[in-house]
Scaffold this active site. Structure first.
Site, short mmCIF file in Angstrom:
data_model
loop_
_atom_site.label_atom_id
_atom_site.label_comp_id
_atom_site.label_asym_id
_atom_site.label_seq_id
_atom_site.Cartn_x
_atom_site.Cartn_y
_atom_site.Cartn_z
N GLU A 8 85.33 136.49 3.56
CA GLU A 8 84.94 137.49 4.56
C GLU A 8 83.79 138.40 4.13
OE1 GLU A 8 87.95 136.45 4.10
OE2 GLU A 8 88.99 136.30 6.01
N GLU A 67 94.88 133.28 5.49
CA GLU A 67 95.80 134.38 5.81
C GLU A 67 97.05 133.90 6.53
OE1 GLU A 67 92.53 136.86 7.53
OE2 GLU A 67 93.48 138.43 6.34
#
Ligand SMILES: NC(=O)c1ccc[n+]([C@@H]2O[C@H](COP(=O)([O-])OP(=O)(O)OC[C@H]3O[C@@H](n4cnc5c(N)ncnc54)[C@H](O)[C@@H]3O)[C@@H](O)[C@H]2O)c1
Length: 702
Positions: free
Chosen positions: A125, A105
């Site tokens: 995730e 990210e």
């Protein structure tokens, strides 16, 4: 230790360097360091571009997941990433090793990405029941096509540098020092007058196919990630990326993230994440105990398990010698191993060269002397005490001093097996699961005399085989099979009461079990369990209903898939309902005087699972398992219990022990059955309003 984040200048390029061993996990200290470094670099007139790089073996390989429970310290992810993205000069991420989660990210918040040729990038995730919550769901589909972004996050599979380059996630792939490569790229960008390229200002790629993609991915998630909430929520956040302006999409992502973090699914998956690390901690064992070296492996028995175990070791690069009683068994064993490898080659998951290399590591022999130099010998012959004792007596004579002697028995008393040798301290149970080259669980069974360094070696072996090793003490069935016994007993009894095998299996599969237990019996061979119970002398011999369906089917030779029929019939490899079996088992229930009442799906589920949990409580208080969380690891890694429910003991805590206790007492009354005695530990915790989790915490605090 130096600073977590530092900056140096390479001509007019500022290099911001994260150095937080072992894997540069993103936590408050990294965010604070990035904040300061970028604030300074952005305002330094000498700086024309900024490179973000990492020290050590990898780029930022994820977030510190402890922050989920303690709260995210200031500065937050969004503030830091916005500061990076808003830099007035180009920012280039220099990626080596694995960029995972928050690492990927932050790379997306940079304007350009350079990767080492061996690097990979992933957003895993979902495996923790959450979604990328630091802008990943909003930025990724602006960098790679929407469908590829959705697939990356749903599968959790990292992408290698070449794939990432092809999709546009990486701008340049370099060999050698990645920071140097990124500096060179930065200089080219500056020379070409290229400015910042803010991801959030780029359009979503493939936006015209969003509706179609979302529909397909929702269907895929419903099928492959049954009962789970996080995939559905992930797609909601991705939809927002396509339909809303960036900042509004980010708000959706944040709301979804927060709700998922607090949900049971994520708590369960995080519980398992820590539980799988905790299993290696053995109470009372000094950390100074070192493992014995393991180079050569011997296996006795070239059957289903012996062959699978040999493959597991060969896959880890260790040479294996397998012994069996006759040439036919050896030939059959070798052919099965080869066939299994060939299947992987034809599927493309293994190269022909690797297959040859692995086959070359496996030798088969008739003479026990062939394993006399082995460091570890694993016995995997028929489940028969006399035979196993005979083999251990022989191994005692031929094995070199210090060799570890282990058995793959599923149920037998390993203390008794060890007692036939003059070296019981070298004996340990290594209980693999079928297929042994695939299943992650390894139950390590400690006898009363197993030496500490043998136990530590067993844990090392699990690690080497990329399995999760859980230590159990000797008792019938150890942790896993012992708890399975009452679970399946209830399943079988429900069939005598009028439920069909399919009613039972569907109830369990709808709950989330990978497979219903009766279909599992068909797969493993109904006779296997039956013969074990007979050998055990049938502990409930006063109850003619005890596992009666399995006994009946075995008597008829209907042993499951291998004979084409068992609880179900098998036609062209497909499982079909067998009315004859249903009628036969119901008639037997009537004959035995079992009240006919066709239990509901909910009752089937409660009876099977609460019997399992009740036995789990006994396993705990007897010390057969060290921790409640060890049981959860055994059941999720070896018995198809859904990970998103955290394992049976974690699940019990979420239901409430009082509720489970009350149901058990009620079943004891209503089912006219001798089996429903609440375990004393369950009763104690239920009455105290406590949980297995709290009990475990108190135990480790003592
Ligand atoms: N099959 C499973 O799912 C499973 C799972 C976990 C543990 N186990 C345990 O593993 C063990 C082996 O089970 P399996 O399913 O592989 O059985 P199997 O019948 O497939 O194989 C047993 C092998 O042992 C060989 N053998 C018999 N006597 C021998 C001797 N004296 N010397 C050398 N070899 C001899 C046989 O020829 C055969 O090849 C059992 O103790 C079983 O309880 C089985």
């Amino acid at each position: 230790m130096g600073e977590v984040v530092s900056t140096y200048l390479s001509d007019d390029i500022a290099v911001v360097r994260v150095d937080k061993p072992p894997v540069n996990a993103m936590d408050q200290s990294v965010r604070a360091g990035l904040w300061q470094a970028f604030s300074e670099a952005r305002t330094n007139p000498a700086v024309k571009a900024i490179v973000l790089a990492c020290a050590g073996r990898t780029f930022i390989a994820g977030a510190d997941i402890k922050e989920f429970d303690t709260g995210i310290g200031e500065p937050g992810y969004h503030e830091v990433f916005r500061l990076i993205e808003d830099s007035p000069m180009p920012v280039i991420a220099a990626i080596h090793g694995t960029a995972l989660g928050a690492g990927t990210e932050v790379a997306l918040a940079c304007h350009y990405r350079v990767a080492d040729e061996k690097a990979s990038l992933g957003l895993p995730e979902l495996s923790l029941g959450i979604i990328p919550g630091a802008g990943g769901t909003q930025r990724m589909p602006r960098v790679i096509p929407f469908e590829a972004a959705a697939e990356m996050m749903l599968s959790g599979r990292p992408m290698n540098a070449a794939q990432a380059k092809e999709l546009g996630l990486v701008d340049r792939v370099v060999k050698g020092d990645v920071a140097e490569g990124a500096i060179a790229y930065a200089k080219e960008l500056v020379a070409a007058g290229a400015g910042p390229r803010k991801t959030r200002e780029r359009p979503v790629i493939g936006a015209e196919k969003v509706a179609e993609t979302l529909k397909a991915k929702r269907a895929q998630a419903a099928k492959t990630m049954r009962n789970r909430m996080s995939p559905i929520k992930l797609l909601e956040a991705l939809q927002a990326a396509a339909e809303k302006p960036f900042d509004e999409g980010l708000e959706v992502e944040t709301a979804v993230s927060i709700s998922l973090q607090q949900a049971t699914e994520s708590r369960a998956l995080r519980h398992l994440f820590f539980a799988e690390r905790e299993v290696r901690r053995i109470p009372g064992l000094s950390s100074s105990v070192t493992p014995r070296p393991i180079g050569r492996i011997g296996i006795i028995g070239a059957g289903t398990m012996g062959g699978g175990i040999a493959m597991a070791f060969a896959n880890a690069g260790l040479p294996v010698t397998i012994i069996d009683a006759n040439q036919e068994a050896l030939d059959r064993g070798r052919a099965t191993i080869r066939k299994n490898y060939e299947r992987s080659v034809s599927r493309g998951s293994l190269t022909a060269e690797k297959m040859d290399a692995r086959m070359n590591l496996i030798t088969l022999a008739l003479d026990y002397d062939a394993v006399s130099t082995a460091d570890l010998i694993i016995e995997a012959v028929f489940e028969n005490m006399d035979l196993k004792k005979k083999i251990f007596a022989k191994l005692d004579q031929i094995a070199k001093p210090g060799a570890i002697l282990s058995t793959n028995t599923s149920t037998l008393d390993i203390d008794a097996i060890a007692a036939v040798t003059k070296r019981p301290q070298d004996v340990v149970g290594l209980h693999f699961f079928s297929p042994a080259n695939v299943m992650r669980l390894l139950e390590i069974v400690q006898t009363k005399k197993t030496a500490d360094d043998v136990l530590v070696t067993a844990l090392e072996i699990a690690k080497k085989l990329r399995k999760v090793g859980v230590v159990a003490q000797v008792c019938y069935g150890f942790i896993g099979n012992r708890m399975m016994d009452p679970y399946a007993r209830e399943a079988e009894h429900c069939v005598l009461e009028g439920a069909t095998p399919q009613d039972v299996d569907s109830a369990l599969e709808d709950f989330g079990m990978a497979m219903g237990i009766l279909a599992v019996f068909d797969m493993a061979g109904i006779d296997v369990g039956h013969l074990t119970r007979v050998a055990r002398g049938n502990a409930f011999h006063n109850d003619p209903t005890f596992y009666r369906p399995s006994a009946m089917l075995t008597e008829r030779g209907w042993l499951g898939q291998k004979t084409g029929r068992g609880y179900y019939r098998y036609e062209n490899g497909k499982r079909v309902v067998d009315q004859e079996v249903i009628a036969l088992l119901h008639a037997e229930g009537v004959r035995l005087g079992v009240p006919q009442r066709k239990p509901s799906a909910e009752e089937i589920r409660e009876r099977c699972l609460y019997a399992l949990i009740n036995e789990g409580a006994r396993v705990l208080e007897e010390g057969v398992a060290f921790r409640a969380s060890d049981i959860d690891v055994v059941y999720t890694a070896g018995y198809g219990f859904p990970r998103y429910l955290g394992g049976p003991m974690f699940y019990a805590d979420t239901v409430g022990l009082k509720q489970i206790y009350d149901r058990i007492v009620e079943f004891g009354r209503s089912l006219d059955s001798q089996y429903w005695q609440p375990a004393p530990l369950l009763e104690k915790l239920a009455k105290a309003g406590s949980t297995f989790g709290q009990w475990q915490a108190e135990q480790s605090a003592d």
